[in-house]
Design a protein around this motif. Structure first.
Motif, PDB file in Angstrom:
ATOM      1  N   ILE A  20       0.542  -0.993  -0.307  1.00 11.20           N
ATOM      2  CA  ILE A  20       0.090   0.269  -0.045  1.00 11.20           C
ATOM      3  C   ILE A  20       0.738   1.161   0.416  1.00 11.20           C
ATOM      4  CG2 ILE A  20      -1.455   1.283   1.021  1.00 11.20           C
ATOM      5  CD1 ILE A  20      -3.081  -1.124   2.426  1.00 11.20           C
ATOM      6  N   PHE A  21       1.725   1.334   0.468  1.00  8.93           N
ATOM      7  CA  PHE A  21       2.738   1.816   0.761  1.00  8.93           C
ATOM      8  C   PHE A  21       3.055   2.422  -0.445  1.00  8.93           C
ATOM      9  CE2 PHE A  21       7.086   4.778   1.274  1.00  8.93           C
ATOM     10  CZ  PHE A  21       6.332   5.392   1.806  1.00  8.93           C
ATOM     11  N   GLN A  22       3.995   1.648  -1.591  1.00 11.36           N
ATOM     12  CA  GLN A  22       4.138   2.115  -2.720  1.00 11.36           C
ATOM     13  C   GLN A  22       3.486   2.118  -3.769  1.00 11.36           C
ATOM     14  OE1 GLN A  22       6.402  -1.855  -4.364  1.00 11.36           O
ATOM     15  NE2 GLN A  22       7.294  -0.828  -5.399  1.00 11.36           N
ATOM     16  N   ALA A  23       2.260   1.988  -3.587  1.00 12.48           N
ATOM     17  CA  ALA A  23       0.812   2.224  -4.528  1.00 12.48           C
ATOM     18  C   ALA A  23       0.529   3.194  -4.257  1.00 12.48           C
ATOM     19  CB  ALA A  23      -0.071   1.279  -4.277  1.00 12.48           C
ATOM     20  N   GLY A  26       4.603   5.706  -4.487  1.00 12.36           N
ATOM     21  CA  GLY A  26       5.626   5.041  -6.440  1.00 12.36           C
ATOM     22  C   GLY A  26       7.133   5.322  -5.014  1.00 12.36           C
ATOM     23  N   THR A  27       7.820   4.222  -6.192  1.00 10.57           N
ATOM     24  CA  THR A  27       9.053   3.801  -6.369  1.00 10.57           C
ATOM     25  C   THR A  27      10.239   5.332  -5.994  1.00 10.57           C
ATOM     26  OG1 THR A  27       9.263   3.858  -8.242  1.00 10.57           O
ATOM     27  CG2 THR A  27       8.864   1.227  -7.058  1.00 10.57           C
ATOM     28  N   PRO A  28      10.975   5.252  -5.096  1.00 10.65           N
ATOM     29  CA  PRO A  28      11.878   6.813  -5.278  1.00 10.65           C
ATOM     30  C   PRO A  28      12.094   6.809  -6.803  1.00 10.65           C
ATOM     31  CG  PRO A  28      12.801   5.198  -3.737  1.00 10.65           C
ATOM     32  CD  PRO A  28      11.815   4.230  -4.531  1.00 10.65           C
ATOM     33  N   VAL A  29      12.086   7.884  -6.999  1.00  9.22           N
ATOM     34  CA  VAL A  29      13.043   8.619  -8.899  1.00  9.22           C
ATOM     35  C   VAL A  29      14.626   9.133  -9.051  1.00  9.22           C
ATOM     36  CG1 VAL A  29      12.860   9.898 -10.772  1.00  9.22           C
ATOM     37  CG2 VAL A  29      10.155   8.988  -9.725  1.00  9.22           C
ATOM     38  N   PRO A  30      14.813   9.212  -8.765  1.00 11.29           N
ATOM     39  CA  PRO A  30      16.669   9.130  -8.900  1.00 11.29           C
ATOM     40  C   PRO A  30      16.471  10.795  -9.537  1.00 11.29           C
ATOM     41  CG  PRO A  30      16.960   7.404 -10.881  1.00 11.29           C
ATOM     42  CD  PRO A  30      15.302   7.227  -9.979  1.00 11.29           C
ATOM     43  N   PRO A  31      16.807  11.343  -9.221  1.00  7.50           N
ATOM     44  CA  PRO A  31      17.232  13.165  -9.889  1.00  7.50           C
ATOM     45  C   PRO A  31      18.382  13.234 -10.605  1.00  7.50           C
ATOM     46  CG  PRO A  31      19.201  12.862  -7.748  1.00  7.50           C
ATOM     47  CD  PRO A  31      18.319  11.351  -7.507  1.00  7.50           C
ATOM     48  N   PRO A  32      17.741  13.914 -11.676  1.00  3.67           N
ATOM     49  CA  PRO A  32      18.251  13.516 -13.295  1.00  3.67           C
ATOM     50  C   PRO A  32      20.179  13.811 -12.856  1.00  3.67           C
ATOM     51  CG  PRO A  32      16.798  15.904 -13.784  1.00  3.67           C
ATOM     52  CD  PRO A  32      16.645  14.566 -12.046  1.00  3.67           C
ATOM     53  N   ASP A  33      20.285  13.492 -14.036  1.00 10.04           N
ATOM     54  CA  ASP A  33      21.880  14.041 -14.275  1.00 10.04           C
ATOM     55  C   ASP A  33      21.922  15.608 -14.648  1.00 10.04           C
ATOM     56  OD1 ASP A  33      22.379  11.091 -13.336  1.00 10.04           O
ATOM     57  OD2 ASP A  33      22.997  10.940 -15.030  1.00 10.04           O
ATOM     58  N   GLU A  34      22.974  16.988 -13.793  1.00 12.37           N
ATOM     59  CA  GLU A  34      22.201  17.459 -14.214  1.00 12.37           C
ATOM     60  C   GLU A  34      24.326  18.337 -14.121  1.00 12.37           C
ATOM     61  OE1 GLU A  34      19.492  20.127 -12.834  1.00 12.37           O
ATOM     62  OE2 GLU A  34      17.838  19.251 -13.342  1.00 12.37           O
ATOM     63  N   PRO A  35      24.935  18.000 -14.438  1.00 14.09           N
ATOM     64  CA  PRO A  35      26.683  18.508 -14.595  1.00 14.09           C
ATOM     65  C   PRO A  35      26.913  19.831 -14.202  1.00 14.09           C
ATOM     66  CG  PRO A  35      26.265  17.711 -16.530  1.00 14.09           C
ATOM     67  CD  PRO A  35      24.949  17.367 -15.433  1.00 14.09           C
ATOM     68  N   ASP A  36      25.563  20.837 -14.485  1.00 15.02           N
ATOM     69  CA  ASP A  36      26.233  21.998 -14.447  1.00 15.02           C
ATOM     70  C   ASP A  36      25.760  22.416 -12.446  1.00 15.02           C
ATOM     71  OD1 ASP A  36      26.567  22.329 -17.259  1.00 15.02           O
ATOM     72  OD2 ASP A  36      24.713  22.929 -17.917  1.00 15.02           O
ATOM     73  N   LEU A  37      25.085  21.880 -12.353  1.00 10.76           N
ATOM     74  CA  LEU A  37      24.860  22.494 -10.645  1.00 10.76           C
ATOM     75  C   LEU A  37      25.816  21.555 -10.106  1.00 10.76           C
ATOM     76  CD1 LEU A  37      20.625  22.090 -11.322  1.00 10.76           C
ATOM     77  CD2 LEU A  37      21.674  24.131 -11.075  1.00 10.76           C
ATOM     78  N   ALA A  38      26.153  20.071  -9.819  1.00  9.13           N
ATOM     79  CA  ALA A  38      26.755  19.778  -9.864  1.00  9.13           C
ATOM     80  C   ALA A  38      28.471  20.717  -9.593  1.00  9.13           C
ATOM     81  CB  ALA A  38      27.120  17.905 -10.368  1.00  9.13           C
ATOM     82  N   MET A  39      28.956  20.006  -8.057  1.00 15.23           N
ATOM     83  CA  MET A  39      30.077  20.990  -7.534  1.00 15.23           C
ATOM     84  C   MET A  39      31.336  19.654  -7.349  1.00 15.23           C
ATOM     85  SD  MET A  39      28.779  23.989  -5.455  1.00 15.23           S
ATOM     86  CE  MET A  39      30.912  24.888  -5.754  1.00 15.23           C
ATOM     87  N   ASN A  40      32.263  19.960  -8.470  1.00  4.58           N
ATOM     88  CA  ASN A  40      33.075  18.698  -6.845  1.00  4.58           C
ATOM     89  C   ASN A  40      33.863  19.144  -6.367  1.00  4.58           C
ATOM     90  OD1 ASN A  40      35.366  20.472  -8.191  1.00  4.58           O
ATOM     91  ND2 ASN A  40      35.188  20.075 -10.317  1.00  4.58           N
ATOM     92  N   GLN A  41      34.376  17.863  -5.645  1.00  2.00           N
ATOM     93  CA  GLN A  41      34.989  18.143  -4.050  1.00  2.00           C
ATOM     94  C   GLN A  41      36.098  19.539  -4.165  1.00  2.00           C
ATOM     95  OE1 GLN A  41      33.778  16.015  -2.441  1.00  2.00           O
ATOM     96  NE2 GLN A  41      35.039  17.703  -0.733  1.00  2.00           N
ATOM     97  N   THR A  42      36.752  19.925  -5.021  1.00  3.89           N
ATOM     98  CA  THR A  42      37.585  20.537  -5.109  1.00  3.89           C
ATOM     99  C   THR A  42      36.845  22.282  -5.250  1.00  3.89           C
ATOM    100  OG1 THR A  42      39.108  19.418  -6.710  1.00  3.89           O
ATOM    101  CG2 THR A  42      39.677  21.815  -6.178  1.00  3.89           C
ATOM    102  N   GLU A  43      36.106  22.191  -6.091  1.00  3.44           N
ATOM    103  CA  GLU A  43      35.061  23.467  -5.949  1.00  3.44           C
ATOM    104  C   GLU A  43      34.759  23.806  -4.936  1.00  3.44           C
ATOM    105  OE1 GLU A  43      32.211  22.838  -9.493  1.00  3.44           O
ATOM    106  OE2 GLU A  43      34.217  23.653 -10.886  1.00  3.44           O
ATOM    107  N   LEU A  44      33.917  22.949  -4.565  1.00  2.00           N
ATOM    108  CA  LEU A  44      33.172  23.043  -2.850  1.00  2.00           C
ATOM    109  C   LEU A  44      34.587  23.313  -2.306  1.00  2.00           C
ATOM    110  CD1 LEU A  44      30.671  23.024  -1.149  1.00  2.00           C
ATOM    111  CD2 LEU A  44      31.761  20.046  -0.892  1.00  2.00           C
TER     112      LEU A  44
END
Length: 65
Positions: A20-23, A26-44
């Protein structure tokens, strides 16, 4: 026999609640890959260091009388 029936009903109710919980949610949807918004470790680390320097400069400023 009574213990077996009790365990069977407990398992069925758990399975039903998960179904019932899943109905409903729903199942979790992974976020879309957006490389522009993602920061690498050095930038962070650079951003964190800049903020720490700015905060330290603010704390060390003398307050005029």
């Amino acid at each position: 026999m009574k213990k077996f029936l009790l365990k069977l009903l407990m398992g069925a109710s758990l399975t039903t609640s998960v179904f019932i919980f899943q109905a409903c949610y729903g199942t979790p949807v992974p976020p879309p890959d957006e490389p522009d918004l993602a920061m690498n470790q050095t930038e962070l680390q650079e951003v964190v260091q800049e903020e720490e320097v700015a905060a330290e400069a603010t704390l060390t400023e003398e307050i005029p009388d």
